[in-house]
Write a protein that holds these residues in place. Structure first.
Motif, PDB file in Angstrom:
ATOM      1  N   ALA A  24      -5.328  15.484  -7.706  1.00  0.00           N
ATOM      2  CA  ALA A  24      -6.111  14.829  -7.449  1.00  0.00           C
ATOM      3  C   ALA A  24      -7.575  14.519  -9.155  1.00  0.00           C
ATOM      4  CB  ALA A  24      -7.273  14.640  -6.534  1.00  0.00           C
ATOM      5  N   GLY A  25      -8.088  15.881  -8.818  1.00  0.00           N
ATOM      6  CA  GLY A  25      -8.489  15.684 -10.318  1.00  0.00           C
ATOM      7  C   GLY A  25      -7.727  14.905 -11.329  1.00  0.00           C
ATOM      8  N   VAL A  26      -6.453  15.289 -11.370  1.00  0.00           N
ATOM      9  CA  VAL A  26      -5.826  15.109 -13.044  1.00  0.00           C
ATOM     10  C   VAL A  26      -5.564  13.577 -12.759  1.00  0.00           C
ATOM     11  CG1 VAL A  26      -3.379  14.514 -13.629  1.00  0.00           C
ATOM     12  CG2 VAL A  26      -4.861  17.369 -13.141  1.00  0.00           C
ATOM     13  N   ILE A  27      -5.208  12.778 -11.714  1.00  0.00           N
ATOM     14  CA  ILE A  27      -5.332  11.249 -10.913  1.00  0.00           C
ATOM     15  C   ILE A  27      -6.783  10.531 -11.692  1.00  0.00           C
ATOM     16  CG2 ILE A  27      -5.189   9.764  -9.727  1.00  0.00           C
ATOM     17  CD1 ILE A  27      -2.574  11.562  -8.542  1.00  0.00           C
ATOM     18  N   ILE A  28      -7.853  11.298 -10.903  1.00  0.00           N
ATOM     19  CA  ILE A  28      -9.659  10.671 -11.367  1.00  0.00           C
ATOM     20  C   ILE A  28      -9.900  10.505 -12.737  1.00  0.00           C
ATOM     21  CG2 ILE A  28     -11.526  11.217  -9.974  1.00  0.00           C
ATOM     22  CD1 ILE A  28     -10.470  12.026  -7.972  1.00  0.00           C
ATOM     23  N   GLY A  29      -9.718  12.046 -13.314  1.00  0.00           N
ATOM     24  CA  GLY A  29     -10.246  12.196 -14.858  1.00  0.00           C
ATOM     25  C   GLY A  29     -11.546  12.408 -14.928  1.00  0.00           C
ATOM     26  N   LYS A  30     -11.777  12.922 -16.177  1.00  0.00           N
ATOM     27  CA  LYS A  30     -12.992  13.141 -16.358  1.00  0.00           C
ATOM     28  C   LYS A  30     -14.064  11.819 -15.391  1.00  0.00           C
ATOM     29  CE  LYS A  30     -15.920  15.922 -19.237  1.00  0.00           C
ATOM     30  NZ  LYS A  30     -15.710  17.018 -19.830  1.00  0.00           N
ATOM     31  N   ALA A  31     -15.247  11.299 -14.980  1.00  0.00           N
ATOM     32  CA  ALA A  31     -16.036  10.867 -15.236  1.00  0.00           C
ATOM     33  C   ALA A  31     -15.257   9.881 -14.092  1.00  0.00           C
ATOM     34  CB  ALA A  31     -16.528  10.246 -15.717  1.00  0.00           C
ATOM     35  N   GLY A  32     -13.704   9.551 -13.231  1.00  0.00           N
ATOM     36  CA  GLY A  32     -13.442   8.641 -13.038  1.00  0.00           C
ATOM     37  C   GLY A  32     -12.879   7.752 -14.019  1.00  0.00           C
TER      38      GLY A  32
ATOM     39  N   THR B 111       0.702  -1.435   0.147  1.00  0.00           N
ATOM     40  CA  THR B 111       0.243   0.029   0.201  1.00  0.00           C
ATOM     41  C   THR B 111       0.794   1.453  -0.318  1.00  0.00           C
ATOM     42  OG1 THR B 111      -1.676  -1.050   1.041  1.00  0.00           O
ATOM     43  CG2 THR B 111      -2.190   1.144   1.049  1.00  0.00           C
ATOM     44  N   LEU B 112       0.556   2.334  -0.820  1.00  0.00           N
ATOM     45  CA  LEU B 112       1.537   3.202  -1.076  1.00  0.00           C
ATOM     46  C   LEU B 112       0.542   4.402  -0.872  1.00  0.00           C
ATOM     47  CD1 LEU B 112       4.158   4.876  -2.080  1.00  0.00           C
ATOM     48  CD2 LEU B 112       2.605   4.893  -4.273  1.00  0.00           C
ATOM     49  N   ARG B 113       0.561   5.254  -0.231  1.00  0.00           N
ATOM     50  CA  ARG B 113      -0.298   6.412  -0.096  1.00  0.00           C
ATOM     51  C   ARG B 113       0.407   7.687  -0.198  1.00  0.00           C
ATOM     52  NH1 ARG B 113      -1.401   3.314   4.939  1.00  0.00           N
ATOM     53  NH2 ARG B 113      -3.931   2.422   4.817  1.00  0.00           N
ATOM     54  N   ALA B 114       0.414   8.825  -0.754  1.00  0.00           N
ATOM     55  CA  ALA B 114       0.971   9.859  -1.373  1.00  0.00           C
ATOM     56  C   ALA B 114      -0.183  11.056  -0.775  1.00  0.00           C
ATOM     57  CB  ALA B 114       1.197  10.165  -2.748  1.00  0.00           C
ATOM     58  N   LEU B 115       0.014  12.491  -0.093  1.00  0.00           N
ATOM     59  CA  LEU B 115      -0.610  13.891  -0.131  1.00  0.00           C
ATOM     60  C   LEU B 115      -0.365  14.162  -1.527  1.00  0.00           C
ATOM     61  CD1 LEU B 115      -1.659  14.553   2.057  1.00  0.00           C
ATOM     62  CD2 LEU B 115      -0.169  16.056   2.429  1.00  0.00           C
ATOM     63  N   VAL B 116      -1.558  14.479  -2.048  1.00  0.00           N
ATOM     64  CA  VAL B 116      -1.868  14.909  -2.976  1.00  0.00           C
ATOM     65  C   VAL B 116      -2.400  16.377  -3.188  1.00  0.00           C
ATOM     66  CG1 VAL B 116      -1.704  13.298  -4.489  1.00  0.00           C
ATOM     67  CG2 VAL B 116      -3.471  13.997  -3.919  1.00  0.00           C
ATOM     68  N   SER B 117      -1.953  17.368  -3.980  1.00  0.00           N
ATOM     69  CA  SER B 117      -3.277  19.065  -3.892  1.00  0.00           C
ATOM     70  C   SER B 117      -4.342  18.260  -4.723  1.00  0.00           C
ATOM     71  CB  SER B 117      -2.463  19.861  -5.030  1.00  0.00           C
ATOM     72  OG  SER B 117      -2.470  19.749  -6.401  1.00  0.00           O
ATOM     73  N   THR B 118      -5.144  19.463  -4.344  1.00  0.00           N
ATOM     74  CA  THR B 118      -6.933  18.795  -4.853  1.00  0.00           C
ATOM     75  C   THR B 118      -6.725  19.138  -6.687  1.00  0.00           C
ATOM     76  OG1 THR B 118      -8.677  19.689  -2.939  1.00  0.00           O
ATOM     77  CG2 THR B 118      -9.282  19.836  -4.747  1.00  0.00           C
ATOM     78  N   LYS B 119      -6.301  20.357  -6.994  1.00  0.00           N
ATOM     79  CA  LYS B 119      -5.776  19.886  -8.151  1.00  0.00           C
ATOM     80  C   LYS B 119      -5.147  18.299  -8.933  1.00  0.00           C
ATOM     81  CE  LYS B 119      -4.022  22.591 -11.844  1.00  0.00           C
ATOM     82  NZ  LYS B 119      -3.026  24.288 -12.452  1.00  0.00           N
TER      83      LYS B 119
END
Length: 102
Positions: free
Chosen positions: A55-63, A45-53
Motif C-alpha cells: 500500500a505504501g508503494v502504491i500510494i508513494g511519497k506524499a501520495g 470497481t476493482l478491489r484487491a487486498l494488499v499488504s501495508t508495505k
C-alpha cells in the motif's frame, strides 16, 4: 454458519444476514443480465487486498504515485485506512475498463 458452495449460495447467505453497503454494491454490480453486452464506458470497481508495505508503494511519497495513476487513467483510486493489528489494506480502483486495466 455454513460455507457457500457457489455464488448463489453466497448471495443468499448475504441477503439473509441483512442489507448493508456491501450488499447494495453487490446487487448493483450484478444487475447485468445474461446475454447483454457490457458497456465499455460503464464504471468498473476493482478491489484487491494488499499488504501495508505494498500500500505504501502504491500510494508513494506524499501520495504522488496514486495521484499520477488518477491523472494518467482517469480512475478513482485509493487505499483503505490503517486498522491497528491488521497487516492488510484494501486497494479500490474505479473507472472505465480500460482505465482500471492500466
Amino acid at each position: 454458519m455454513s460455507l457457500a458452495k457457489d455464488s448463489n449460495d453466497l448471495a443468499a447467505s448475504v441477503n439473509n444476514a441483512g442489507t448493508n453497503s456491501y450488499d447494495a454494491q453487490y446487487e448493483h454490480d450484478h444487475e447485468h443480465k445474461e446475454g447483454e453486452s457490457l458497456d465499455a464506458d460503464a464504471p468498473l470497481t476493482l478491489r484487491a487486498l494488499v499488504s501495508t508495505k505494498e500500500a505504501g508503494v502504491i500510494i508513494g511519497k506524499a501520495g504522488k504515485n496514486v495521484a499520477d495513476l488518477r491523472d494518467q487513467t482517469g480512475v478513482k483510486a485509493g487505499v483503505s485506512k490503517v486498522v491497528q493489528g491488521v497487516h492488510d489494506r484494501v486497494l479500490t480502483v474505479t473507472g472505465t475498463i480500460e482505465g482500471v486495466a492500466k
